[in-house]
Design a protein around this motif. Structure first.
Motif, PDB file in Angstrom:
ATOM      1  N   ALA A 211       0.827  -1.207   0.000  1.00  0.00           N
ATOM      2  CA  ALA A 211       0.000   0.000   0.000  1.00  0.00           C
ATOM      3  C   ALA A 211       0.866   1.263   0.000  1.00  0.00           C
ATOM      4  O   ALA A 211       0.544   2.240  -0.679  1.00  0.00           O
ATOM      5  CB  ALA A 211      -0.947  -0.002   1.196  1.00  0.00           C
TER       6      ALA A 211
ATOM      7  N   TYR B 237       2.064   1.715  -3.456  1.00  0.00           N
ATOM      8  CA  TYR B 237       0.945   2.157  -4.288  1.00  0.00           C
ATOM      9  C   TYR B 237       0.671   3.649  -4.088  1.00  0.00           C
ATOM     10  O   TYR B 237       0.425   4.373  -5.043  1.00  0.00           O
ATOM     11  CB  TYR B 237      -0.300   1.328  -3.941  1.00  0.00           C
ATOM     12  N   LEU B 238       0.742   4.120  -2.848  1.00  0.00           N
ATOM     13  CA  LEU B 238       0.475   5.525  -2.541  1.00  0.00           C
ATOM     14  C   LEU B 238       1.692   6.427  -2.765  1.00  0.00           C
ATOM     15  O   LEU B 238       1.554   7.650  -2.779  1.00  0.00           O
ATOM     16  CB  LEU B 238      -0.001   5.660  -1.093  1.00  0.00           C
TER      17      LEU B 238
ATOM     18  N   LEU C 120       2.835   5.547   6.301  1.00  0.00           N
ATOM     19  CA  LEU C 120       1.542   4.870   6.158  1.00  0.00           C
ATOM     20  C   LEU C 120       1.136   4.211   7.470  1.00  0.00           C
ATOM     21  O   LEU C 120      -0.035   4.244   7.846  1.00  0.00           O
ATOM     22  CB  LEU C 120       1.588   3.854   5.024  1.00  0.00           C
TER      23      LEU C 120
ATOM     24  N   TYR D 101      -0.237   6.935   9.596  1.00  0.00           N
ATOM     25  CA  TYR D 101      -1.553   7.339   9.100  1.00  0.00           C
ATOM     26  C   TYR D 101      -2.628   6.326   9.485  1.00  0.00           C
ATOM     27  O   TYR D 101      -3.728   6.695   9.891  1.00  0.00           O
ATOM     28  CB  TYR D 101      -1.533   7.485   7.582  1.00  0.00           C
TER      29      TYR D 101
ATOM     30  N   VAL E  94      -6.019   7.214   7.133  1.00  0.00           N
ATOM     31  CA  VAL E  94      -6.306   6.472   5.905  1.00  0.00           C
ATOM     32  C   VAL E  94      -7.208   5.291   6.243  1.00  0.00           C
ATOM     33  O   VAL E  94      -7.158   4.760   7.357  1.00  0.00           O
ATOM     34  CB  VAL E  94      -5.027   5.947   5.210  1.00  0.00           C
TER      35      VAL E  94
ATOM     36  N   LYS F  30      -7.599  -1.602  -1.831  1.00  0.00           N
ATOM     37  CA  LYS F  30      -7.298  -0.673  -2.922  1.00  0.00           C
ATOM     38  C   LYS F  30      -8.499   0.210  -3.230  1.00  0.00           C
ATOM     39  O   LYS F  30      -8.353   1.427  -3.401  1.00  0.00           O
ATOM     40  CB  LYS F  30      -6.867  -1.437  -4.169  1.00  0.00           C
TER      41      LYS F  30
ATOM     42  N   LEU G 196      -8.772   2.923  -0.660  1.00  0.00           N
ATOM     43  CA  LEU G 196      -7.698   3.905  -0.816  1.00  0.00           C
ATOM     44  C   LEU G 196      -7.972   4.810  -2.018  1.00  0.00           C
ATOM     45  O   LEU G 196      -7.758   6.024  -1.950  1.00  0.00           O
ATOM     46  CB  LEU G 196      -6.343   3.214  -0.986  1.00  0.00           C
ATOM     47  N   ASP G 197      -8.467   4.221  -3.121  1.00  0.00           N
ATOM     48  CA  ASP G 197      -8.782   5.018  -4.305  1.00  0.00           C
ATOM     49  C   ASP G 197      -9.860   6.051  -3.979  1.00  0.00           C
ATOM     50  O   ASP G 197      -9.730   7.226  -4.338  1.00  0.00           O
ATOM     51  CB  ASP G 197      -9.242   4.122  -5.455  1.00  0.00           C
TER      52      ASP G 197
ATOM     53  N   TRP H 224     -10.601   7.252  -1.043  1.00  0.00           N
ATOM     54  CA  TRP H 224     -10.017   8.207  -0.085  1.00  0.00           C
ATOM     55  C   TRP H 224      -9.187   9.251  -0.830  1.00  0.00           C
ATOM     56  O   TRP H 224      -9.272  10.445  -0.538  1.00  0.00           O
ATOM     57  CB  TRP H 224      -9.176   7.437   0.929  1.00  0.00           C
ATOM     58  N   MET H 225      -8.401   8.805  -1.819  1.00  0.00           N
ATOM     59  CA  MET H 225      -7.579   9.747  -2.576  1.00  0.00           C
ATOM     60  C   MET H 225      -8.444  10.716  -3.376  1.00  0.00           C
ATOM     61  O   MET H 225      -8.140  11.906  -3.436  1.00  0.00           O
ATOM     62  CB  MET H 225      -6.616   9.000  -3.510  1.00  0.00           C
TER      63      MET H 225
ATOM     64  N   SER I 274      -8.513  14.734  -2.708  1.00  0.00           N
ATOM     65  CA  SER I 274      -8.081  15.619  -3.792  1.00  0.00           C
ATOM     66  C   SER I 274      -9.210  16.532  -4.262  1.00  0.00           C
ATOM     67  O   SER I 274      -9.021  17.324  -5.177  1.00  0.00           O
ATOM     68  CB  SER I 274      -7.549  14.797  -4.968  1.00  0.00           C
TER      69      SER I 274
END
Length: 84
Positions: free
Chosen positions: A18, A21-22, A29, A32, A38, A51, A54-55, A57-58, A62
């Motif tokens: 992870a 990936y981030l 991480l 976090y 996260v 995943k 996390l996607d 969350w991103m 953003s």
């Protein structure tokens, strides 16, 4: 795309996967996840990261609009009969 390297990303990742990936360090991480910053869960005593969460969350962090979530199917269970 000549020379492109395809990396397989698992749906459930450990902290090392992870973090890669981030694009952050494993230590960051871990902090976090421990602080609840996260989305993560513990399996035994080890952190795991989905995943898809996390996607989402991103996207949220953003300021983007998240993609619609897949419908959740809930199966109804039959009531359990009591033993006599």
């Amino acid at each position: 795309m000549a020379g492109a390297v395809q990396v397989m990303v698992r749906e459930v990742m450990d902290i090392r996967q992870a973090a890669e990936y981030l694009g952050i360090s494993g230590d960051t991480l871990y902090r976090y996840a421990s602080e609840g910053f996260v989305p993560a869960f513990k399996l035994g005593n080890r952190w795991r990261f989905k995943k898809s969460l996390l996607d989402g969350w991103m996207v949220e962090k953003s300021g983007g609009t998240p993609a619609p979530a897949a419908p959740v199917v809930v199966e109804e269970k039959k009531p359990v009969r009591r033993a006599r």
